[in-house]
Write a protein that holds these residues in place. Structure first.
Motif, mmCIF file in Angstrom:
data_model
loop_
_atom_site.group_PDB
_atom_site.id
_atom_site.type_symbol
_atom_site.label_atom_id
_atom_site.label_comp_id
_atom_site.label_asym_id
_atom_site.label_seq_id
_atom_site.Cartn_x
_atom_site.Cartn_y
_atom_site.Cartn_z
ATOM 1 N N LEU A 45 -54.965 12.241 2.990
ATOM 2 C CA LEU A 45 -53.958 11.704 1.986
ATOM 3 C C LEU A 45 -54.559 11.040 0.676
ATOM 4 N N ALA A 46 -55.409 9.960 1.413
ATOM 5 C CA ALA A 46 -55.888 9.676 0.193
ATOM 6 C C ALA A 46 -56.798 10.155 -0.316
ATOM 7 N N ALA A 47 -57.542 10.972 -0.309
ATOM 8 C CA ALA A 47 -58.134 11.710 -1.068
ATOM 9 C C ALA A 47 -57.175 12.740 -1.731
ATOM 10 N N PHE A 48 -56.270 12.391 -1.033
ATOM 11 C CA PHE A 48 -54.851 12.969 -2.711
ATOM 12 C C PHE A 48 -54.339 12.002 -3.727
ATOM 13 N N GLY A 49 -54.331 11.553 -3.777
ATOM 14 C CA GLY A 49 -54.087 10.263 -3.891
ATOM 15 C C GLY A 49 -52.850 9.321 -3.811
ATOM 16 N N VAL A 50 -52.639 9.568 -2.609
ATOM 17 C CA VAL A 50 -50.991 9.435 -1.505
ATOM 18 C C VAL A 50 -51.144 8.323 -0.838
#
Length: 200
Positions: A45-50
């Motif tokens: 999620l962090a990698a996709f900016g979430v």
């Protein structure tokens, strides 16, 4: 809100079966599995900016999770598994609030059982999560009991509450609207209700 069930199927008060891939794990192995799964999902999620605001470690865990190892009968195991998830959340999203979630927000006994076990065994969490599903005709009583329980839990454990799930049958729309209105007004009045998620 991200809700980890830690099962290959839906987890609820009657079903907390570990994933088949984790069958037979020792406590140490299960803690590593919980931590790794949480880290993996949140890292993606962090990698996709979430960025989640809340993360549930387990779903409706009135008797614990990852049975039989993490049943609340063994409060130490349960707390260690919750803490493995908690630490993994904070490592990826330090500001996310970690929830431990119990069903039946009208029943204080379920919450004092679970959160008493966590208190006794140094369990870590930021927010108490509740589900509330009233029977038709009982919305006012359920709402009043729930709001009273929120105050009692805050007084006892010093944590705010979020209603992770609330809902009624699809054909009880007006009654459900009134229920949610009562919860919002009561939650604002006592100041300890962080929010409500409606379950459609």
């Amino acid at each position: 809100m991200i809700d980890f069930h830690f099962s290959d199927t839906w987890a609820d008060p009657g079903h907390q079966t570990p994933p088949e891939a984790w069958a037979g794990y020792s406590l140490a192995e299960m803690k590593t599995a919980v931590s790794g799964h949480v880290s993996d999902v949140l890292g993606k999620l962090a990698a996709f900016g979430v960025t989640p605001e809340w993360v549930q470690i387990g779903n409706e865990t009135r008797y614990g999770m990852l049975w039989p190892l993490g049943k609340t009968d063994n409060g130490s195991n349960f707390a260690q598994l919750v803490n493995a998830g908690y630490d993994a959340v904070k490592a990826v999203f330090p500001d996310a609030k970690v929830i431990v979630h119990v069903d039946s927000g009208q029943r204080l006994d379920l919450f004092t059982h679970v959160f008493g076990k966590l208190k006794d065994h140094n369990g870590k969490y930021d927010v108490i999560g509740m589900s509330l599903y009233p029977e038709s005709g009982s919305t006012t009583a359920y709402a009043n009991d729930c709001i009273s329980n929120i105050s009692s839990l805050y007084t006892t454990y010093g944590k705010p509450v979020i209603i992770c799930e609330v809902g009624m049958d699809y054909d009880k729309a007006e009654e459900c609207r009134d229920l949610i209105s009562l919860l919002i007004s009561g939650g604002r009045a006592n100041g300890y209700l962080e929010g409500i998620f409606y379950w459609e």
